[in-house]
Design a protein around this motif. Sequence first.
Motif, PDB file in Angstrom:
ATOM      1  N   UNK A  12       0.875  -1.266   0.030  1.00  0.00           N
ATOM      2  CA  UNK A  12      -0.020  -0.069   0.091  1.00  0.00           C
ATOM      3  C   UNK A  12       0.842   1.417   0.040  1.00  0.00           C
ATOM      4  N   UNK A  13       2.237   1.393   0.299  1.00  0.00           N
ATOM      5  CA  UNK A  13       2.756   2.499   0.648  1.00  0.00           C
ATOM      6  C   UNK A  13       4.391   2.044   0.154  1.00  0.00           C
ATOM      7  N   UNK A  14       4.941   3.396  -0.199  1.00  0.00           N
ATOM      8  CA  UNK A  14       6.314   3.224  -0.447  1.00  0.00           C
ATOM      9  C   UNK A  14       6.985   4.607  -0.206  1.00  0.00           C
ATOM     10  N   UNK A  15       8.326   4.405   0.438  1.00  0.00           N
ATOM     11  CA  UNK A  15       8.914   5.659   0.762  1.00  0.00           C
ATOM     12  C   UNK A  15      10.794   5.263   0.130  1.00  0.00           C
ATOM     13  N   UNK A  16      10.965   6.157  -0.884  1.00  0.00           N
ATOM     14  CA  UNK A  16      12.367   5.911  -1.441  1.00  0.00           C
ATOM     15  C   UNK A  16      13.070   7.036  -1.317  1.00  0.00           C
ATOM     16  N   UNK A  17      14.265   7.279  -0.322  1.00  0.00           N
ATOM     17  CA  UNK A  17      15.130   8.378  -0.269  1.00  0.00           C
ATOM     18  C   UNK A  17      16.495   8.152  -1.189  1.00  0.00           C
TER      19      UNK A  17
END
Length: 382
Positions: free
Chosen positions: A246-251
């Motif tokens: 449901x969610x993704x965070x890529x730095x």
Amino acid sequence: MVGSRVRRFLILPLAAALPLAGAVPAQASTVPGWHVKTVLSTGTGNQGFLLDVSSDAPGDAWAVGLAHGTSISPLIAHWNGTAWSQVTLPASVQAALGADGLVSAVSAGSPKNVWAFGAASTWAHYDGATWTSGQLVKPGSSVPAIIASALALSKINVWAFGSRLTSTGGHAYAAHFNGVKWTATSVPGTGTISDASTINAGDIWAVEGGGLLGGPGGGHGALVHWSGGAWHSVILPKALVGRPLSSVVASSDKNVWVAGALPNSKKGTTEAVGHWNGSVWKVQVMPVLATAQKFAVSGMASDGHGGLWATANCLSCTGNVPSRMWHESAGSWKRATVASKYPLAIVSMALAPGTTSVWGVGGIAIGKTTDALIALDGTAPH
């Protein structure tokens, strides 16, 4: 057809999770932790719920969702650095978005480049002075795209994500705007693209299968990566293969988080995350007792100082089942709380750039009505 699909996958589960309520003022908080910042009333007899939030500056943030009375209508709110207020749209734009019944995604690249998307193919754009509207899919098409997420990277680089049903079945959907027109791009996968995170214009990560809007393709989880001008499938760890994400965070390409849920020993699901460090995956189930309830992460966001926030909700529950909030620091996840007198659900979050303040949106139940909720972790950004 679209309206019934949206009600099935979104409104009914949320209504079950939060009993119906009346508007109240924001609850004052003297601590910098999560608290209720604003409650938006959408009118006598109406319910309100916010589905997505985006912030491009400390003094500029946008939230979108729906007001639900005798019919479903779009809801857009704006933070101007001092207060949140409901946005009055031009009649033509309101009518265009109203055809979908709600606004499902928003992305603000700047105060003069704000994009909001109806669940079924419509868009609205704000240039700082004027609202305009249009459609992603050719008008009159019997198969609209269901939009769940968006990225406004610049005035000539905007993405809308979701799913579309074709003669060969459900397909992941990603449309790109180059400043002149929208063009659908080829994306591997059959699930709804529920979230996307950008490192730069040529480096975007997106997950499939776990969005609140459901859509064609159901919950077949996958991870895709935009690089070299094309979308590519990314191999997931065995535990996450086929699981709805449901969610993704890529730095960076060496620091990518994905989230969703995994089955537990009680025949329910527990919120879970996966982390890619550029070499190996690490999968973690949140440290909470397993139950027969089906909890899953619905949103993640950076906390502004190296960690992450995650919010999890139960769409199989009835009664007052509030969101479960989680905070990550140095790879360790701990439970957090939201200061509130009333049950609330937070489904989406966004960091105010250049700060450690994080906005969260969803709904709050007081009495017999659900109102649109805007929560905040930290001090009000200006």
